[in-house]
Motif scaffolding. Structure first.
Motif, PDB file in Angstrom:
ATOM      1  N   PHE A  24       0.850  -1.189   0.000  1.00 19.64           N
ATOM      2  CA  PHE A  24       0.000   0.000   0.000  1.00 19.64           C
ATOM      3  C   PHE A  24       0.889   1.243   0.000  1.00 19.64           C
ATOM      4  CE2 PHE A  24      -3.061   2.304   3.201  1.00 19.64           C
ATOM      5  CZ  PHE A  24      -3.578   3.087   2.187  1.00 19.64           C
ATOM      6  N   GLU A  26       0.134   5.323   0.197  1.00 14.19           N
ATOM      7  CA  GLU A  26      -0.866   6.378   0.345  1.00 14.19           C
ATOM      8  C   GLU A  26      -0.165   7.731   0.239  1.00 14.19           C
ATOM      9  OE1 GLU A  26      -3.134   6.082   3.972  1.00 14.19           O
ATOM     10  OE2 GLU A  26      -4.255   7.922   3.566  1.00 14.19           O
ATOM     11  N   GLY A  70      -6.516   4.581   1.587  1.00 12.77           N
ATOM     12  CA  GLY A  70      -6.298   5.284   2.813  1.00 12.77           C
ATOM     13  C   GLY A  70      -7.217   6.485   3.000  1.00 12.77           C
ATOM     14  N   ASN A  71      -7.072   7.046   4.174  1.00 10.66           N
ATOM     15  CA  ASN A  71      -7.888   8.204   4.557  1.00 10.66           C
ATOM     16  C   ASN A  71      -7.780   9.319   3.515  1.00 10.66           C
ATOM     17  OD1 ASN A  71      -8.531   6.851   6.915  1.00 10.66           O
ATOM     18  ND2 ASN A  71      -6.911   7.825   8.107  1.00 10.66           N
ATOM     19  N   TRP A  96      -4.777  14.162   6.788  1.00 12.69           N
ATOM     20  CA  TRP A  96      -3.525  14.094   7.534  1.00 12.69           C
ATOM     21  C   TRP A  96      -2.990  15.483   7.897  1.00 12.69           C
ATOM     22  CZ3 TRP A  96      -2.618   9.462   9.384  1.00 12.69           C
ATOM     23  CH2 TRP A  96      -3.150   8.363   8.704  1.00 12.69           C
ATOM     24  N   ASN A 171     -12.735   4.084   1.388  1.00 10.77           N
ATOM     25  CA  ASN A 171     -11.850   3.603   2.449  1.00 10.77           C
ATOM     26  C   ASN A 171     -12.468   3.840   3.816  1.00 10.77           C
ATOM     27  OD1 ASN A 171      -9.043   2.855   3.523  1.00 10.77           O
ATOM     28  ND2 ASN A 171      -9.344   4.874   4.463  1.00 10.77           N
ATOM     29  N   GLU A 172     -12.506   2.799   4.637  1.00 13.96           N
ATOM     30  CA  GLU A 172     -12.909   2.907   6.060  1.00 13.96           C
ATOM     31  C   GLU A 172     -14.096   3.854   6.251  1.00 13.96           C
ATOM     32  OE1 GLU A 172      -9.419   3.641   8.511  1.00 13.96           O
ATOM     33  OE2 GLU A 172      -8.707   1.598   8.174  1.00 13.96           O
ATOM     34  N   TRP A 177     -13.541   9.286  11.842  1.00 11.48           N
ATOM     35  CA  TRP A 177     -12.394  10.104  11.426  1.00 11.48           C
ATOM     36  C   TRP A 177     -12.336  10.278   9.905  1.00 11.48           C
ATOM     37  CZ3 TRP A 177     -12.174   5.147  13.320  1.00 11.48           C
ATOM     38  CH2 TRP A 177     -11.835   4.168  12.393  1.00 11.48           C
ATOM     39  N   HIS A 241      -9.368  -4.501   7.926  1.00 10.28           N
ATOM     40  CA  HIS A 241      -8.157  -3.756   8.300  1.00 10.28           C
ATOM     41  C   HIS A 241      -7.811  -4.066   9.748  1.00 10.28           C
ATOM     42  CE1 HIS A 241      -8.835  -0.193   5.231  1.00 10.28           C
ATOM     43  NE2 HIS A 241      -8.700  -1.364   4.634  1.00 10.28           N
ATOM     44  N   TYR A 243      -4.432  -3.246  12.788  1.00  9.85           N
ATOM     45  CA  TYR A 243      -3.062  -2.903  13.211  1.00  9.85           C
ATOM     46  C   TYR A 243      -2.907  -3.322  14.668  1.00  9.85           C
ATOM     47  CZ  TYR A 243      -3.027   0.147   9.075  1.00  9.85           C
ATOM     48  OH  TYR A 243      -3.078   0.632   7.787  1.00  9.85           O
ATOM     49  N   GLU A 291      -5.409  -3.675   4.644  1.00 11.54           N
ATOM     50  CA  GLU A 291      -4.485  -2.942   5.537  1.00 11.54           C
ATOM     51  C   GLU A 291      -4.211  -3.836   6.734  1.00 11.54           C
ATOM     52  OE1 GLU A 291      -5.182   1.154   6.694  1.00 11.54           O
ATOM     53  OE2 GLU A 291      -6.215   1.552   4.799  1.00 11.54           O
ATOM     54  N   TRP A 295       1.485  -1.106  14.189  1.00 11.23           N
ATOM     55  CA  TRP A 295       1.502   0.372  14.140  1.00 11.23           C
ATOM     56  C   TRP A 295       1.269   0.899  15.543  1.00 11.23           C
ATOM     57  CZ3 TRP A 295      -2.848   3.629  11.255  1.00 11.23           C
ATOM     58  CH2 TRP A 295      -2.623   5.002  11.483  1.00 11.23           C
ATOM     59  N   ILE A 315       3.722   8.932  10.891  1.00  7.16           N
ATOM     60  CA  ILE A 315       3.619   7.476  11.165  1.00  7.16           C
ATOM     61  C   ILE A 315       4.830   6.679  10.651  1.00  7.16           C
ATOM     62  CG2 ILE A 315       1.256   6.919  11.791  1.00  7.16           C
ATOM     63  CD1 ILE A 315       0.354   6.731   9.014  1.00  7.16           C
ATOM     64  N   GLN A 348       2.219   0.167   5.484  1.00  4.99           N
ATOM     65  CA  GLN A 348       2.276   0.456   4.075  1.00  4.99           C
ATOM     66  C   GLN A 348       3.613  -0.051   3.530  1.00  4.99           C
ATOM     67  OE1 GLN A 348       0.970   4.512   3.265  1.00  4.99           O
ATOM     68  NE2 GLN A 348      -0.799   4.340   4.595  1.00  4.99           N
ATOM     69  N   ILE A 353       4.808   3.459   8.254  1.00  4.26           N
ATOM     70  CA  ILE A 353       4.646   2.081   8.751  1.00  4.26           C
ATOM     71  C   ILE A 353       5.053   1.067   7.660  1.00  4.26           C
ATOM     72  CG2 ILE A 353       3.098   2.214  10.765  1.00  4.26           C
ATOM     73  CD1 ILE A 353       0.669   2.149   8.904  1.00  4.26           C
TER      74      ILE A 353
HETATM   75  O1  AHR Z   1      -2.431   3.171   6.829  1.00  5.66           O
HETATM   76  C1  AHR Z   1      -2.671   4.327   7.557  1.00  5.66           C
HETATM   77  C2  AHR Z   1      -4.157   4.621   7.711  1.00  5.66           C
HETATM   78  O2  AHR Z   1      -4.759   3.635   8.512  1.00  5.66           O
HETATM   79  C3  AHR Z   1      -4.986   4.614   6.458  1.00  5.66           C
HETATM   80  O3  AHR Z   1      -4.973   5.833   5.801  1.00  5.66           O
HETATM   81  C4  AHR Z   1      -6.368   4.334   6.978  1.00  5.66           C
HETATM   82  O4  AHR Z   1      -7.156   3.661   6.024  1.00  5.66           O
HETATM   83  C5  AHR Z   1      -6.144   3.541   8.237  1.00  5.66           C
HETATM   84  O5  AHR Z   1      -6.868   4.033   9.292  1.00  5.66           O
END
Ligand code: AHR
Length: 498
Positions: A24, A26, A70-71, A96, A171-172, A177, A241, A243, A291, A295, A315, A348, A353
């Motif tokens: 990934f 982003e 991603g976000n 971000w 995404n998400e 958020w 997803h 982490y 994902e 993290w 990150i 990523q 990360i």
């Molecule tokens: O990978 C970092 C972020 O983690 C991504 O932008 C989002 O989709 C997730 O919350």
């Protein structure tokens, strides 16, 4: 300590989709700017892409890379990133709190992906945008020509369509958020209408619809059921997803986290199959774990970052040996579900990360987590076999009955290579694994790779990039069809046989 492993050619889980080893990139932090792209760098090619980074991505054999978020994607206007670079708009990235210069966009990324031999897994913005823009984007990317959007691409210097095959519907979208966060019904309806339009433009594509952002979301389960109720017949994959982190410095629990991941996958399969049953459908929904990673290291540093800067060091986790063990266990978990998980993206790839780190205008190096990912991508292609495991177990704060041995086995029918991936979770003692390999008569050990370190917190850095690296001196022997291997405490092992 002793464990047993039974490996049988007949115990096939499923064939491993090469996209299980996806990653990934982003538009966040130094993933793009200062990561894959740094025009002033001595290693930059004519397009500004770092050749040292590209070489490491190629070394990993990354088959597919999710992009551009991603976000980030939930506020992205893709038209900002195409056409002459000089005229591109500088934008606030609300996801971000950074500045996006748009120097790199869809076409540049497609070029980079081609150079590293990866497919692009494109995401469309379903946060601030909807079906119409997604339809325009796919026409721009995949339609051969003769229409406004496809001819615009051609006028930008890309005569042939990119033919991106795998697409993410946002995404998400369940996360507060997220720019343009939606309820499951709102998202389900939008995703359905977007899917229809996209597949009408290009029926050869495959679509990933958003599942929950993590298992702990309050809407987990019902989100998947509602979204699939709307979209089941029109999408091909449901996303997951996750982490993990070791915030309480409880390593025994941390290295057991993949048990939670396993449970998460089981639960999502159950919801998919529930919707399938409700709809009396013949179609089986597949999963895209797009994902996953460790993290947590960078959380405090990120709170100190200045807002609205270009490519801030966001990150940037520096990974330890114990993180690599968790990543190894997560890969094993994905392999155990190879029949349903067809796509997975370690998140990523570079700086953010990522298994690959760079210093601005300096070196690129491999993080600890690079190695389990590398080994799995190189040797984990074929069919995933279900090993029967008898292992000593331990209890810790977060789990009971944690097996010390975690293992997956992959058999490549074409080359007849057999690979055993094995983790010893025990923090204090080696584990001797005995395995009856009578179905593999005449086999010999090619190598036994080990990633270990006396210090679980050992890491690789710009000044010590080779502190944690695998060695090929694993202690194993094969006699009369019985494999005996010693797995050092807290270690990742790859035993290859032919
Ligand atoms: O990978 C970092 C972020 O983690 C991504 O932008 C989002 O989709 C997730 O919350």
């Amino acid at each position: 300590n002793k464990a047993e492993l039974v490996v049988d050619k007949a115990f096939v889980i499923g064939s491993v989709d090469s996209r299980l080893y996806g990653s990934f990139i982003e538009h966040v932090g130094r993933a793009v700017y200062g990561g894959i792209y740094e025009p002033g760098h001595p290693e930059a090619d004519e397009q500004g892409f770092r050749k040292d980074v590209m070489a490491m991505v190629r070394e990993l054999g990354v088959p597919i890379v999710r992009y551009p978020g991603g976000n980030f994607v939930s506020g992205y206007e893709w038209e900002d990133g195409v056409g002459p670079v000089d005229g591109r708009k500088r934008r606030l990235d609300l996801a971000w709190a950074a500045l996006e210069t748009n120097e790199v966009g869809t076409n540049e990324f497609a070029e980079w992906a081609r150079k590293v031999g990866a497919e692009v897994m494109m995401a469309v913005n379903l946060g601030t945008r909807g079906p119409a823009d997604a339809r325009n984007l796919i026409e721009y990317c995949n339609h051969p020509g003769g229409t406004y959007w496809s001819d615009l691409r051609r006028s930008h210097g890309y005569e042939a369509p990119h033919k991106f095959k795998t697409w993410c519907l946002g995404n998400e979208m369940d996360g507060p958020w997220q720019i343009g966060h939606k309820t499951a019904d709102e998202y389900g309806r939008t995703a359905l209408e977007t899917a229809k339009l996209m597949k009408w433009v290009d029926p050869s594509i495959e679509l990933v619809v958003c599942g929950s952002s993590m298992r702990d979301m309050p809407t987990f389960g019902s989100w998947e059921a509602t979204v699939l109720d709307h979209t089941y017949d029109h999408v091909d994959y449901l996303s997951l997803h996750t982490y993990y982190g070791n915030r309480k410095d409880d390593t025994a629990s941390f290295v057991a986290k993949s048990l939670e991941m396993d449970d998460y996958i089981h639960s999502v399969i159950a919801v998919c199959d529930f919707v399938k049953a409700k709809k009396r459908s013949k179609k089986q929904m597949m999963l895209s774990f797009d994902e996953w990673n460790v993290w947590y290291h960078s959380a405090a540093a990120d709170r100190q970052l200045e807002r609205w800067t270009i490519a801030p060091p966001q990150i940037e986790d520096i990974y330890t040996l114990e993180d690599a063990i968790v990543v190894g266990c997560m890969i094993i978990t994905l392999l155990k579900h190879a029949d349903r998980v067809r796509v997975a993206c370690i998140a990523q790839l570079v700086n953010v990360i990522g298994p690959i780190m760079t210093a601005n205008n300096g070196i690129a190096w491999r993080q600890t987590i690079f190695y389990p990912y590398l080994h799995a991508s190189l040797y984990g292609r074929g069919v995933s076999l279900k090993p029967i495991i008898r292992s000593p177990k331990y209890d810790c704060k977060e789990f009971t009955d944690v097996p010390c041995l975690e293992s997956a086995v992959v058999y490549d029918e074409a080359s007849e290579l057999l690979t055993i991936f094995a983790v010893n979770r025990d923090l204090a003692a080696d584990l001797v694994v005995e395995s009856d390999l009578r179905h593999f008569a005449g086999y010999r050990i090619v190598e036994h790779l080990v990633l270990e370190n006396p210090d679980p917190k050992a890491k690789n850095t710009a000044t010590q990039p080779l502190n944690v690296t695998p060695h090929a001196g694993g202690d194993s022997e094969l006699r009369d069809g019985c494999l005996r291997a010693r797995l050092p405490k807290l270690s990742w092992n790859v035993i290859r046989l032919t």
